[in-house]
Design an enzyme around this catalytic site. Sequence first.
Site, PDB file in Angstrom:
ATOM      1  N   ARG A  72     -20.604  46.555 -36.904  1.00 33.14           N
ATOM      2  CA  ARG A  72     -19.430  45.955 -37.846  1.00 33.14           C
ATOM      3  C   ARG A  72     -18.758  45.024 -36.997  1.00 33.14           C
ATOM      4  O   ARG A  72     -18.049  43.694 -36.373  1.00 33.14           O
ATOM      5  CB  ARG A  72     -18.430  46.793 -37.916  1.00 33.14           C
ATOM      6  CG  ARG A  72     -17.329  46.573 -38.389  1.00 33.14           C
ATOM      7  CD  ARG A  72     -16.906  46.197 -39.503  1.00 33.14           C
ATOM      8  NE  ARG A  72     -15.536  45.162 -40.351  1.00 33.14           N
ATOM      9  CZ  ARG A  72     -15.865  45.381 -41.665  1.00 33.14           C
ATOM     10  NH1 ARG A  72     -16.471  45.039 -41.997  1.00 33.14           N
ATOM     11  NH2 ARG A  72     -14.411  45.100 -41.505  1.00 33.14           N
ATOM     12  N   ASN A 104      -6.028  46.175 -39.447  1.00 31.96           N
ATOM     13  CA  ASN A 104      -7.269  45.836 -39.763  1.00 31.96           C
ATOM     14  C   ASN A 104      -7.109  46.322 -37.839  1.00 31.96           C
ATOM     15  O   ASN A 104      -6.688  45.702 -37.063  1.00 31.96           O
ATOM     16  CB  ASN A 104      -7.057  44.630 -39.593  1.00 31.96           C
ATOM     17  CG  ASN A 104      -6.858  43.484 -41.193  1.00 31.96           C
ATOM     18  OD1 ASN A 104      -7.131  45.046 -42.054  1.00 31.96           O
ATOM     19  ND2 ASN A 104      -6.311  42.971 -41.054  1.00 31.96           N
ATOM     20  N   VAL A 105      -8.954  46.607 -38.076  1.00 29.35           N
ATOM     21  CA  VAL A 105      -9.781  47.220 -36.837  1.00 29.35           C
ATOM     22  C   VAL A 105     -10.405  45.857 -35.895  1.00 29.35           C
ATOM     23  O   VAL A 105     -11.024  46.199 -35.167  1.00 29.35           O
ATOM     24  CB  VAL A 105     -10.829  48.246 -36.899  1.00 29.35           C
ATOM     25  CG1 VAL A 105      -9.376  49.584 -38.024  1.00 29.35           C
ATOM     26  CG2 VAL A 105     -11.598  48.018 -37.843  1.00 29.35           C
ATOM     27  N   HIS A 121      -4.878  51.553 -37.328  1.00 31.74           N
ATOM     28  CA  HIS A 121      -6.007  52.224 -38.174  1.00 31.74           C
ATOM     29  C   HIS A 121      -6.542  52.408 -36.797  1.00 31.74           C
ATOM     30  O   HIS A 121      -7.864  52.103 -37.018  1.00 31.74           O
ATOM     31  CB  HIS A 121      -6.333  51.264 -39.311  1.00 31.74           C
ATOM     32  CG  HIS A 121      -5.830  51.780 -40.865  1.00 31.74           C
ATOM     33  ND1 HIS A 121      -5.649  51.546 -41.481  1.00 31.74           N
ATOM     34  CD2 HIS A 121      -4.659  52.593 -40.561  1.00 31.74           C
ATOM     35  CE1 HIS A 121      -5.088  51.671 -42.598  1.00 31.74           C
ATOM     36  NE2 HIS A 121      -4.276  52.923 -41.763  1.00 31.74           N
TER      37      HIS A 121
END
Length: 253
Positions: A72, A104-105, A121
């Site tokens: 990711r 969103n990370v 998050h």
Amino acid sequence: MGVCEFQKDLIDAFASARRVFVFTGAGASKESGLPTFREIDGEWSKYDPMTFATFEGFMSDPVKVWNLYRLRQRQIAAAQPNPAHVTIAQMEQYYPDFLLCTQNVDDLHERAGSRKIVKIHGDAWQMRCLKCGSVYDTRDFDLPDEFTQDTLPKCPKCGTLCRPNIVWFGEYVPREAMEASIGMSNKCDLMLVVGTSGEVSGGYGFAQRARSNGAVVVEINPSEGVLTQYAQFWIAEPAGVVLPRIWQAVMNR
Ligand SMILES: [Zn+2]
């Protein structure tokens, strides 16, 4: 000035606002080509969320879960902020009181220039010690792309295994991010909802709260979500396309 393609009331709301709260979700990242966790047709669909997005899943196979997050991170690094990210960063410069809350990370907002931001998050670049809770930026360490049991990231302070600093299913969101967002949804005069359906925890009630406190709520999202009912304006287009045009109209007003 020519004829504006948007409703005058919409542009007026942006132009007269002073306290602005922006709430973004996966749609903003998706426009940068970043597949979302929940997308049915996305490549993450081949992984079980109960494995990579729960604490139990992590503990049962930390190598597998960490390697998914390493993947990711590489996807995030390869993606670029889109015009929606850039416009939101410009809005931060313009309004005296501003907060961006993102679900969103990734770091696309930050790379576009956003600084007044809370990440409700978590942050895909960070790791957190399971024992002492210390948070680190994984980029500050020389970590392998693929972990093995022996090379899993450990806390420099106490030597305990670190986990991705992500809010997984069933976990609490960071308290400071939550409190800042509630405070801003209480006092904002404009709330902008971008690329989120609000299906995670009902969007935390931010849009409902902002609306009931008198704010103008604007949603930019190609598909209708659970927050659309609170929006006076729903613009069913990709934010990267329409938000810069709205902002241009506000600046030209
Ligand atoms: Zn520690």
